[in-house]
Write a protein that holds these residues in place. Structure first.
Motif, PDB file in Angstrom:
ATOM      1  N   UNK A  87       0.835  -1.213   0.000  1.00 18.01           N
ATOM      2  CA  UNK A  87       0.000   0.000   0.000  1.00 18.01           C
ATOM      3  C   UNK A  87       0.864   1.256   0.000  1.00 18.01           C
ATOM      4  N   UNK A  88       0.319   2.356  -0.498  1.00 18.81           N
ATOM      5  CA  UNK A  88       1.099   3.579  -0.674  1.00 18.81           C
ATOM      6  C   UNK A  88       1.685   4.104   0.636  1.00 18.81           C
ATOM      7  N   UNK A  89       0.922   4.055   1.732  1.00 20.50           N
ATOM      8  CA  UNK A  89       1.407   4.618   2.993  1.00 20.50           C
ATOM      9  C   UNK A  89       2.616   3.847   3.517  1.00 20.50           C
ATOM     10  N   UNK A  90       2.741   2.581   3.120  1.00 22.78           N
ATOM     11  CA  UNK A  90       3.878   1.769   3.549  1.00 22.78           C
ATOM     12  C   UNK A  90       4.994   1.797   2.510  1.00 22.78           C
ATOM     13  N   UNK A  91       4.631   1.851   1.247  1.00 23.23           N
ATOM     14  CA  UNK A  91       5.620   1.806   0.168  1.00 23.23           C
ATOM     15  C   UNK A  91       6.559   3.006   0.207  1.00 23.23           C
ATOM     16  N   UNK A  92       6.067   4.157   0.678  1.00 18.51           N
ATOM     17  CA  UNK A  92       6.893   5.362   0.698  1.00 18.51           C
ATOM     18  C   UNK A  92       8.033   5.271   1.695  1.00 18.51           C
ATOM     19  N   UNK A  93       7.961   4.345   2.650  1.00 16.43           N
ATOM     20  CA  UNK A  93       8.996   4.212   3.678  1.00 16.43           C
ATOM     21  C   UNK A  93       9.906   3.004   3.447  1.00 16.43           C
ATOM     22  N   UNK A  94       9.692   2.268   2.376  1.00 16.37           N
ATOM     23  CA  UNK A  94      10.478   1.057   2.115  1.00 16.37           C
ATOM     24  C   UNK A  94      11.199   1.212   0.778  1.00 16.37           C
ATOM     25  N   UNK A  95      12.514   0.962   0.744  1.00 12.44           N
ATOM     26  CA  UNK A  95      13.266   1.113  -0.507  1.00 12.44           C
ATOM     27  C   UNK A  95      12.881   0.056  -1.531  1.00 12.44           C
ATOM     28  N   UNK A  96      13.400   0.212  -2.740  1.00 10.05           N
ATOM     29  CA  UNK A  96      13.114  -0.740  -3.813  1.00 10.05           C
ATOM     30  C   UNK A  96      14.377  -1.445  -4.307  1.00 10.05           C
TER      31      UNK A  96
END
Length: 292
Positions: free
Chosen positions: A50-59
């Protein structure tokens, strides 16, 4: 000994005992943290979070290495706090150990410039920085062995109870440092949630350690009057200052300053050994001759 120092000493000993248990548990959990980090990063790269979590996790998968090494360094910082009351020279050695790990962490951080495949093509600069950090850490590790081998007690006391106040003062200082490190960590956690800039954790820790080392040097003046002891403590504080400058230095200069700092510390230890063996013992022999 003042009541405040007595309470601080007992509280420190209690925290130290608990940390030993947590340290064992944490060491067993690192591999699991590494695997979970890889899974989360890969999931985020596929766009499944989800977007709220994806913004804090690298790729980038190599960020998982950065995460686990950061955790290792945080534990080493806490362990250094508990080493501080035992021996000043041992605590400085622990700071060098952490600096070596920071250099290795910098080397792994360069992997984020690679896109999946580790090749030299178009990645000459990251490879050179990996080599510099890796060999710099190796040189410091070897010199650290010399540093610990050269450690010698410079001043002996017949009544060790004389040093209880000094040890208790260092335990109180260690608790203050631990509170500072914890405060910086919590503040950075809040910054991550809010999306604002962080305080550089390890440079902040080493800045606090520089002031702590200077404080210990000043307090030690009440207990250690032997000149080599005073010189060694002050000199080792200079070496930790060089380390702190190295943490904020650009690439390559950080390695150079780290090596200069450990060389200076080794020189201090060897000079004190020379003083004890040749100067001080020679003085004692001359005094005996005069008395005879």
């Amino acid at each position: 000994m003042p009541v405040v120092l007595q309470h601080a000493s007992r509280f420190f000993d209690s925290c130290h005992a608990r940390f030993n248990n947590v340290h064992v548990w944490f060491g067993r959990s690192l591999a699991l943290v590494f695997i979970l980090s890889l899974i989360l990063i890969q999931t985020n790269e596929l766009g499944l979070l989800p977007l709220f979590l994806a913004s804090h996790i690298p790729t980038n998968l190599f960020q998982a290495v950065h995460i686990v090494f950061t955790l290792v360094l945080i534990v080493e910082i806490i362990e250094m706090v508990f080493v501080l009351p035992k021996s000043f020279s041992r605590a400085v050695g622990k700071q060098f150990e952490i600096f070596c790990l920071i250099l290795l962490r910098h080397a792994f951080n360069e992997l984020v410039h690679f896109s999946g495949v580790l090749t030299l093509a178009d990645h000459v600069d990251p490879v050179l920085r990996i080599m510099a950090d890796g060999f710099g850490a190796l040189v410091m590790f070897l010199l650290l062995g010399v540093y610990f081998a050269a450690r010698r007690p410079l001043q002996r006391f017949r009544d060790l109870s004389f040093l209880e106040g000094f040890v208790a003062t260092k335990k109180l200082l260690a608790l203050v440092l631990f509170g500072f490190f914890l405060g910086v960590g919590v503040f950075n956690g809040v910054c991550v949630v809010r999306g604002i800039s962080l305080i550089p954790f390890f440079p902040a820790c080493y800045t606090a350690l520089v002031f702590a080392d200077i404080f210990i040097v000043l307090v030690a003046q009440q207990y250690f009057t032997f000149f080599p002891s005073v010189f060694r403590n002050a000199g080792l504080a200079v070496s930790t200052t060089l380390m702190r400058i190295g943490l904020s230095a650009p690439a390559y200069y950080d390695v150079l300053l780290g090596i200069v700092a450990i060389c200076f510390a080794v020189g201090i230890q060897l000079a004190c050994c020379f003083w004890i063996r040749f100067v001080d013992q020679g003085k004692d022999r001359r005094d005996v001759v005069r008395e005879a």
